[in-house]
Design a protein around this motif. Structure first.
Motif: not given
Length: 484
Positions: A196, A182-183, A125, A199-200, A121, A163, A167, A179, A176, A203
């Protein structure tokens, strides 16, 4: 037009329309903002939907991109009463065993809670969180030569992946599932390219500034934007639903905070045949079914993290969320839908009477669906918060059709202004040198149907206004992107 009444007219008062109007007015132009509803704000509205004293966000609720928007940050919105409240837990993601993954502002603390996926993680990030102040100018912009090419390349290598691929770097169900939730804000199957990306972004935003909510409701953002526009000298008319160019006063430029469907209705006869063809091919995504509740107490989530979170994602595992989004995409209504839930009143006492609470939730459904998903959504909440239904004292629902009636930009219930897949990410609504220009000189599109797409950030309106300033008025707006 030899004697225009206004330099520019903006049609629609959503966050992008307001951002465009402010940017134009700040450049010294005379600007008229027209809104079809009697209430300004578009998706930024708050109302007593259930019972007196319970204030619900009609559409958008939690605002990580508003608080971090390069344009909105330049405006003195706090002077007009806008106050953000940031929960310590941005988002929580519960599982059936009573545990939950949680996203805190602290990236190390969030990663530590993911056990064996801590390093994976952090490796994903940390570079993005560090680079974000410069990277945001490329991410929330139309396709262009990146100002920070190395950082953008790093982001792109991960963001372009489905995504379901990204993951695979995680081993635990917690990482998993977290994320995947989020995605799923991408509102498309998680097996699609670029899922993805959202999600990125979400986050990264959480680890930079958290996921804030506006005190008093999302309407507070719109009210502050409107107040600033008026303070600059802008003019506003409500109750003016524009369905034809003939309704507009003379102006050198017109910017539309509408989607391609409305633009074709308003100005189609004046657009080129090729551009009309492109707009008709524009694709809308899944819709949403929304529920608001008045509660006699907080939601009794089993996991402590969920009781501290502003946002809760209900879908448990990656596999379940993936199946739910895929089903809705192909026209089905999942028995266990992925549910996005916000509990603003835990942090903002103005939302409900003392000792009582509000909750806000929606799930994704086929575009244009009229199916009532209330029971399916409430079963998902009850699954992770036994006794939830016993606390409901009021309920309000919106189908996709009702959402579109409330805001015509939500075509078929699509709150993103059009599908944000890889084919429409940067080329929305059409493949052109500038996505904000229409084929008719002086007419521009400034809605979430242009890059960077959905979300309360105002950047679509800002970029469209800059394009109009350049093309029509030969003015260069000051850049937002000052390093440091």
């Amino acid at each position: 037009m030899s004697n225009p009444e206004y330099d520019a007219v903006v049609v629609g008062s959503g966050p992008n329309g307001l951002a465009a109007a402010i940017e134009l007015q700040q450049a010294g132009l005379s600007v008229l903002l027209l809104e079809g509803s009697q209430q300004l704000g578009g998706g930024l509205r708050t109302a007593e939907l259930t019972l007196p004293g319970f204030h619900h966000d009609v559409c958008s609720a939690i605002h990580p991109l508003a608080a971090g928007s390069p344009f909105l940050q330049t405006l003195p919105l706090a002077q007009y009463g806008l106050e953000y409240i940031t929960p310590a837990v941005a988002a929580a993601h519960p599982f059936d065993d009573g545990s939950a993954a949680a996203v805190l502002t602290s990236l190390p603390d969030t990663a530590r809670r993911l056990g064996t996926d801590e390093q994976a993680y952090r490796q994903l990030l940390e570079p993005l969180v560090t680079a974000w102040p410069g990277l945001v100018q490329d991410v929330l912009a139309p396709l262009q030569v990146p100002r920070h090419p190395l950082d953008m390349a790093r982001f792109g290598l991960s963001a372009l992946q489905p995504a379901t691929w990204l993951t695979k770097r995680f081993q635990t169900k917690e990482a998993r599932g977290l994320f995947a939730g989020m995605a799923a804000h991408a509102i498309q199957p998680l097996s699609n390219l670029t899922t993805s990306a959202i999600g990125l972004v979400l986050l990264t935003a959480a680890h930079r500034r958290g996921w804030p909510l506006p005190k008093g409701g999302s309407q507070a953002i719109a009210d502050a934007l409107v107040a600033h526009f008026r303070a600059l000298g802008g003019t506003i008319e409500t109750g003016t639903y524009v369905s034809s160019l003939k309704q507009l006063p003379a102006a050198k430029a017109v910017l539309f905070d509408v989607t391609p469907a409305q633009l074709l209705q308003i100005a189609g006869h004046g657009l080129s045949a090729v551009y009309q063809w492109q707009l008709r091919r524009y694709r809308y995504g899944m819709g949403v079914f929304k529920v608001d509740w008045a509660l006699d107490g907080p939601i009794p989530f089993t996991a402590e993290e969920c009781r501290q979170a502003g946002t809760v994602h209900l879908g448990a595992t990656l596999e379940e969320i993936d199946a739910s989004e895929a089903a809705a995409s192909r026209g089905a209504h999942p028995e266990r839908p992925f549910v996005l839930l916000a509990q603003q009143s835990l942090f903002d006492a103005t939302r409900a009477p003392a000792g009582q609470h509000t909750a806000w939730a929606y799930c994704h459904v086929p575009n244009g669906s009229t199916v009532d998903m209330t029971d399916a959504i409430e079963q998902q909440v009850e699954r992770f918060a036994p006794g939830f239904r016993d606390r409901i004292i009021g309920r309000h629902t919106l189908t996709t059709r009702q959402l579109e009636a409330y805001n015509p930009n939500y075509v078929g219930g699509d709150i993103n202004g059009g599908l944000l897949d890889v084919t429409q990410l940067f080329t929305r609504p059409a493949l052109r040198a500038s996505p904000y220009r229409t084929s008719q000189p002086g007419l521009y599109l400034c809605s979430s149907a242009t890059p960077p797409g959905g979300g309360v950030h105002g950047m679509c309106g800002y970029h469209a206004a800059r394009q109009a300033l350049h093309d029509v008025f030969q003015l260069k707006a000051s850049s937002l992107y000052q390093e440091g």
